[in-house]
Motif scaffolding. Structure first.
Motif, PDB file in Angstrom:
ATOM      1  N   VAL A  50      15.648   4.702   6.298  1.00 48.66           N
ATOM      2  CA  VAL A  50      14.948   4.202   7.416  1.00 48.66           C
ATOM      3  C   VAL A  50      13.623   3.499   6.835  1.00 48.66           C
ATOM      4  CG1 VAL A  50      13.994   4.702   9.787  1.00 48.66           C
ATOM      5  CG2 VAL A  50      16.105   6.063   8.809  1.00 48.66           C
ATOM      6  N   GLN A  51      13.346   2.497   7.220  1.00 50.48           N
ATOM      7  CA  GLN A  51      11.986   1.615   6.820  1.00 50.48           C
ATOM      8  C   GLN A  51      10.808   2.014   8.014  1.00 50.48           C
ATOM      9  OE1 GLN A  51      11.730   0.388   4.205  1.00 50.48           O
ATOM     10  NE2 GLN A  51      13.755   0.510   3.474  1.00 50.48           N
ATOM     11  N   LYS A  52       9.762   1.643   7.592  1.00 52.43           N
ATOM     12  CA  LYS A  52       8.554   1.775   8.618  1.00 52.43           C
ATOM     13  C   LYS A  52       8.847   1.697  10.086  1.00 52.43           C
ATOM     14  CE  LYS A  52       5.162  -1.548   8.424  1.00 52.43           C
ATOM     15  NZ  LYS A  52       4.070  -2.311   7.704  1.00 52.43           N
ATOM     16  N   GLN A  53       8.586   2.322  10.996  1.00 53.52           N
ATOM     17  CA  GLN A  53       8.717   2.353  12.405  1.00 53.52           C
ATOM     18  C   GLN A  53      10.177   2.345  12.868  1.00 53.52           C
ATOM     19  OE1 GLN A  53       6.182  -0.932  13.129  1.00 53.52           O
ATOM     20  NE2 GLN A  53       4.431   0.411  13.102  1.00 53.52           N
ATOM     21  N   GLY A  54      11.127   2.553  11.678  1.00 48.51           N
ATOM     22  CA  GLY A  54      12.439   2.559  12.432  1.00 48.51           C
ATOM     23  C   GLY A  54      12.706   3.783  13.148  1.00 48.51           C
ATOM     24  N   ILE A  55      13.950   3.701  13.709  1.00 48.19           N
ATOM     25  CA  ILE A  55      14.419   4.840  14.294  1.00 48.19           C
ATOM     26  C   ILE A  55      15.950   4.949  14.244  1.00 48.19           C
ATOM     27  CG2 ILE A  55      14.864   6.107  16.562  1.00 48.19           C
ATOM     28  CD1 ILE A  55      12.134   4.805  17.868  1.00 48.19           C
ATOM     29  N   VAL A  78       7.625   9.203   2.304  1.00 46.43           N
ATOM     30  CA  VAL A  78       6.172   8.838   2.606  1.00 46.43           C
ATOM     31  C   VAL A  78       5.565   9.541   3.658  1.00 46.43           C
ATOM     32  CG1 VAL A  78       6.935   6.546   1.642  1.00 46.43           C
ATOM     33  CG2 VAL A  78       7.167   7.028   4.154  1.00 46.43           C
ATOM     34  N   PRO A  79       4.174   9.386   3.833  1.00 43.49           N
ATOM     35  CA  PRO A  79       3.352  10.184   4.925  1.00 43.49           C
ATOM     36  C   PRO A  79       3.841   9.580   6.122  1.00 43.49           C
ATOM     37  CG  PRO A  79       1.937   9.326   3.275  1.00 43.49           C
ATOM     38  CD  PRO A  79       3.399   8.596   2.882  1.00 43.49           C
ATOM     39  N   LYS A  80       3.543  10.522   7.299  1.00 41.41           N
ATOM     40  CA  LYS A  80       3.461  10.110   8.621  1.00 41.41           C
ATOM     41  C   LYS A  80       4.954   9.554   9.063  1.00 41.41           C
ATOM     42  CE  LYS A  80       0.306   8.129  11.203  1.00 41.41           C
ATOM     43  NZ  LYS A  80       0.057   6.678  11.783  1.00 41.41           N
ATOM     44  N   ASN A  81       5.919  10.565   9.334  1.00 43.02           N
ATOM     45  CA  ASN A  81       7.227  10.354   9.897  1.00 43.02           C
ATOM     46  C   ASN A  81       7.626  11.698  10.514  1.00 43.02           C
ATOM     47  OD1 ASN A  81       8.224  10.941   7.518  1.00 43.02           O
ATOM     48  ND2 ASN A  81       7.765   9.186   6.696  1.00 43.02           N
ATOM     49  N   ILE A  91      13.842   8.585   4.626  1.00 39.89           N
ATOM     50  CA  ILE A  91      12.696   7.945   5.424  1.00 39.89           C
ATOM     51  C   ILE A  91      11.923   7.310   4.448  1.00 39.89           C
ATOM     52  CG2 ILE A  91      11.143   8.271   7.244  1.00 39.89           C
ATOM     53  CD1 ILE A  91      12.517  10.804   8.219  1.00 39.89           C
ATOM     54  N   LEU A  92      11.673   6.048   4.444  1.00 37.58           N
ATOM     55  CA  LEU A  92      11.060   5.429   3.414  1.00 37.58           C
ATOM     56  C   LEU A  92       9.808   4.750   3.886  1.00 37.58           C
ATOM     57  CD1 LEU A  92      14.009   3.543   2.091  1.00 37.58           C
ATOM     58  CD2 LEU A  92      12.630   5.109   0.798  1.00 37.58           C
ATOM     59  N   GLY A  93       9.579   4.730   5.170  1.00 39.99           N
ATOM     60  CA  GLY A  93       8.374   4.156   5.874  1.00 39.99           C
ATOM     61  C   GLY A  93       7.434   5.124   6.828  1.00 39.99           C
ATOM     62  N   SER A  94       6.346   4.980   7.191  1.00 40.90           N
ATOM     63  CA  SER A  94       5.587   5.777   8.039  1.00 40.90           C
ATOM     64  C   SER A  94       6.022   5.410   9.490  1.00 40.90           C
ATOM     65  CB  SER A  94       4.193   5.537   7.898  1.00 40.90           C
ATOM     66  OG  SER A  94       3.821   4.159   7.976  1.00 40.90           O
ATOM     67  N   ASP A  95       5.527   6.106  10.389  1.00 37.64           N
ATOM     68  CA  ASP A  95       5.951   6.256  11.661  1.00 37.64           C
ATOM     69  C   ASP A  95       7.647   5.920  12.119  1.00 37.64           C
ATOM     70  OD1 ASP A  95       3.560   6.389  12.692  1.00 37.64           O
ATOM     71  OD2 ASP A  95       3.005   4.462  11.739  1.00 37.64           O
ATOM     72  N   ALA A  96       8.391   6.107  11.243  1.00 37.18           N
ATOM     73  CA  ALA A  96       9.683   6.222  11.271  1.00 37.18           C
ATOM     74  C   ALA A  96      10.503   7.475  11.741  1.00 37.18           C
ATOM     75  CB  ALA A  96      10.547   5.789  10.030  1.00 37.18           C
ATOM     76  N   GLU A  97      11.595   7.525  12.441  1.00 35.20           N
ATOM     77  CA  GLU A  97      12.036   8.982  13.021  1.00 35.20           C
ATOM     78  C   GLU A  97      13.424   8.943  12.696  1.00 35.20           C
ATOM     79  OE1 GLU A  97      11.553   8.912  17.029  1.00 35.20           O
ATOM     80  OE2 GLU A  97       9.519   7.823  17.063  1.00 35.20           O
ATOM     81  N   SER A  98      13.897  10.107  12.423  1.00 32.33           N
ATOM     82  CA  SER A  98      15.188  10.346  12.155  1.00 32.33           C
ATOM     83  C   SER A  98      15.684  11.528  13.071  1.00 32.33           C
ATOM     84  CB  SER A  98      15.514  11.000  10.638  1.00 32.33           C
ATOM     85  OG  SER A  98      16.688  11.534  10.882  1.00 32.33           O
TER      86      SER A  98
END
Ligand SMILES: Nc1ncnc2c1ncn2[C@@H]1O[C@H](COP(=O)(O)OP(=O)(O)O)[C@@H](O)[C@H]1O
Ligand SMILES: [Mg+2]
Lengths: 247, 424
Positions: B238-243, B295-298, B264-271
């Motif tokens: 999952v890239q940045k901001q991906g869900i 990465v941070p923030k997910n 999870i490879l990007g911030s603001d992403a969700e799984s």
């Protein structure tokens, strides 16, 4: 209607009911009072058929049938209703769904047409109004997050909806303020009829000001040690259980 | 040298012959890839109890159940009741153009079979660090599968269905290789439906890539035959901001395992990985997840609920891994099992591997029986015991089913669980 003869029962291998004799005729209201641990709740559970309450002797006849042979749901469908001392919380089950399922189970048992959602809603709204219960309670999960008073009111609502023949109230008054107590008493009185009876377990004579009993019994250490009319309740309040039980 | 299991040996022995019929034999690179897969598999064998991740799931019965002979009778396949808008169908592990419904795909959505994708030059690979023998086996024997691609900013309305129907005619493996790619800002809802009769081995391996700001709602019904083995592995990036949202509903299989790895490879992403499993008889259902926050923030979360009757066995293993500088990550995990019989059991192994300090993680695992007090309360109102039990089981499953965003799927899975309850 109900004939209890020399009823003995054990819980966890310990004898709690030690020979109860009690006859309740149609239309009568009996109050049972007694100290904590006397076996009052045990009696109500034995009558409603809870697992783990083992009858070791005696008999209970209900409307000419052996009550002790019946499953709890059959007892309920046959008109026995226990208002629990500690109503159970059931997460994930909406009160409305629960009430409708219960009512329709009983109607089905009696060979009556089941109510659809609209008919049910109309009926339940009438009852909540009479009992001064907020409708939003119906959306909440059964007893989950209810205050003590709300739980007791919910018991009274269920009773009003199911219209039992024999009401067993186990300390329905404890935890209620005076207004709620009046509403609860009103719920019982409304159902009162020559065909219906009640067994009211209480600690306080207060409730009996509003639901006037025909008989009062004192239960102590698993036995009925004294019976009388409503004046016995007043006497108990004055003198306490110790003196009465010893007498 | 340790000896291989009979089933593994059987696979190895028939590899050369299989190569002649498996797709891509004209391509050197595919043949090389298959050989690399087989070599890796030959070293590892099928997973056994010596492998830590397989401590609770024993595949030893597979050898006799999934022998090399093909099954005798092909039973009539009952069609799945779930209606989708676009559909790709596999019968016994092979794409069925006839049964698929791929006309009029909207712009930006492409769906093809693995075989077609190979012909069009799609590249498949096997990571040299890959340690999972079932992926190696799949690489050696992959015979079909699907490739779905959603183009940039394309949001697909409706549901894409992928139906796997197994008749039991081919016992020794439907090795499917699947790929889903969502480009930046794309959105897709898809449901996999795995169904079948008889005894067989289904081994789908899927690679999913969620681009920046893209969203995949991924549902799965695992309703394999109760004599079947279903060992599925899904890897997601999952890239940045991906869900990425996955909900797996499992009622089938003799032994099933749903293994999900999300990176999870990007911030603001969700799984979000959720699921419900309902098992009875001798069924065994394993859910194994690995969520890596690189990465941070997910955020990631998981909720699995299981209902186990008779001698059924559930497994939940969930690992959350948070890399050293992946700060401000939230990872939650919950596994709950309801045991309806004294012989049913569940094994839970939650693991948190946290190398960052500013994170919020939780995990919980509970198992228990139906609440006796609640049961009596319902009965005391006139509800017969059997119905009272159903009410309580449905209540137990209620919140996890409610977490399903797609209404049609939510209703379908709820109906399926009611159907399961009716059979008890
Ligand atoms: N589940 C149980 N296991 C063991 N003892 C019990 C259980 N329930 C009640 N008792 C015991 O039975 C006795 C009577 O309890 P109960 O019927 O609740 O009394 P009351 O309602 O009159 O206060 C008490 O001594 C109590 O400790
Ligand atoms: Mg009590």
């Amino acid at each position: 209607m109900l004939e209890i003869k020399d009823l003995r029962a054990e819980v966890g291998g310990k004898e709690i009911l030690k020979g109860i004799n009690l006859t309740i005729n149609s239309g009568e209201i009996h109050a049972v009072m007694g100290p904590n641990g006397a076996g009052k709740s045990t009696l109500s559970y034995v009558l409603s058929g809870r697992h783990g309450y083992e009858v070791t002797g005696g008999s209970v006849m209900y409307d000419g049938q052996n009550l002790l042979d019946m499953d709890p749901d059959v007892r309920a469908c046959s008109g026995i209703f226990l208002a629990f001392q500690y109503p159970v919380e059931i997460p994930g089950v909406a009160s409305a769904t629960f009430l409708k399922t219960a009512l329709n189970a009983q109607r089905k048992f009696r060979g009556e047409e089941e109510l659809d959602a609209m008919q049910f809603l109309k009926l339940v709204r009438e009852k909540t109004k009479e009992l001064d219960i907020k409708d939003d309670m119906l959306k909440r999960a059964v007893n989950v997050g209810f205050s003590g008073g709300e739980k007791k009111r919910n018991e009274v609502l269920q009773m009003a909806l199911l219209e039992p023949k024999l009401m067993l109230l186990d300390e329905t008054d404890s935890g209620l303020d005076i207004d709620a107590l009046k509403v609860a008493a009103e719920g019982v009185n409304r159902l009162r009829s020559p065909e219906r009876s009640a067994l009211i377990i209480t600690h306080y004579q207060r409730l009996l000001d509003y639901i006037v009993p025909d008989f009062v019994h004192v239960l102590a250490d698993g036995k009925i040690v004294k019976s009388g009319d409503k004046s016995l309740a007043l006497e108990l309040e004055e003198k306490g259980y110790a003196e009465i039980s010893a007498a | 040298m340790k000896s291989l299991s009979a089933l593994a040996q059987n696979y190895i022995d028939r590899f050369e012959t299989a190569l002649e019929t498996l797709p891509g034999q004209s391509s050197r690179s595919i043949s090389e890839l298959r050989k690399a897969g087989l070599e890796k598999f030959a070293v590892q064998d099928f997973p056994n109890k010596r492998v830590e991740e397989w401590r609770f799931t024993n595949l030893s019965s597979m050898t006799k159940d999934v022998a090399n002979e093909d099954g005798a009778g092909v039973s009539a396949l009952t069609p799945s009741l779930f209606e989708t808008d676009y559909e790709i169908v596999f019968i016994d592990g092979l794409f069925s153009e006839e049964q698929s419904k791929l006309d009029g795909l909207p712009n930006g959505l492409s769906i093809s079979s693995f075989v077609d994708a190979l012909e069009n030059g799609a590249v498949f690979s096997l990571n040299s660090e890959e340690e999972r023998s079932l992926i190696a086996l799949n690489t050696a024997f992959m015979q079909d599968g699907f490739c779905i691609h959603v183009g940039e900013k394309t949001k697909i309305d409706g549901i894409v269905g992928i139906k796997f129907k197994n008749s039991g005619a081919i016992k020794n493996g439907a090795h499917l290789r699947n790929r889903i790619t969502l480009d930046t800002g794309a959105a897709l809802t898809l449901i996999e439906l795995h169904e079948g009769d008889g005894s067989y081995f289904s081994n789908p391996v899927s690679h999913i890539s969620i681009g920046e700001g893209a969203r995949l709602d991924h549902y799965k019904l695992q309703n394999e035959s109760v004599s079947a083995y279903h060992l599925a592995l899904t890897d997601v990036e999952v890239q940045k901001q991906g869900i990425y949202k996955n909900f797996s509903f499992s009622v089938g299989g003799k032994i099933s395992r749903n293994e999900l790895k999300t990176v999870i490879l990007g911030s603001d992403a969700e799984s979000h990985l959720d699921g419900a499993y309902l098992m009875r008889g001798d069924q065994h259902c394993d859910t194994t997840t690995l969520t890596e926050h690189k990465v941070p923030k997910n955020i990631s979360n998981q909720t699995y609920k299981g209902v186990l009757d008779d001698k059924a066995h559930g497994v939940f293993q969930g690992k959350i891994h948070i890399a050293p500088d992946a700060q401000q990550v939230a990872g939650d995990q919950l596994s709950k099992a309801l045991l309806l019989s004294d012989y049913a059991a569940v094994d839970c192994k939650p693991e948190l591997e946290i190398y960052a300090d500013d994170v919020k993680c939780s995990h919980g695992a509970t198992s228990g029986e139906l609440d006796d007090d609640a049961l009596f309360y319902l009965q005391a109102r006139g509800i017969p015991e059997l119905e009272a039990r159903k009410i309580l089981i449905e209540a137990f499953l209620g919140d996890v089913l409610l977490s399903i965003d797609n209404e049609k799927v939510r209703e379908y899975f709820s109906t399926r669980s009611a159907h399961w309850l009716k059979q008890s």
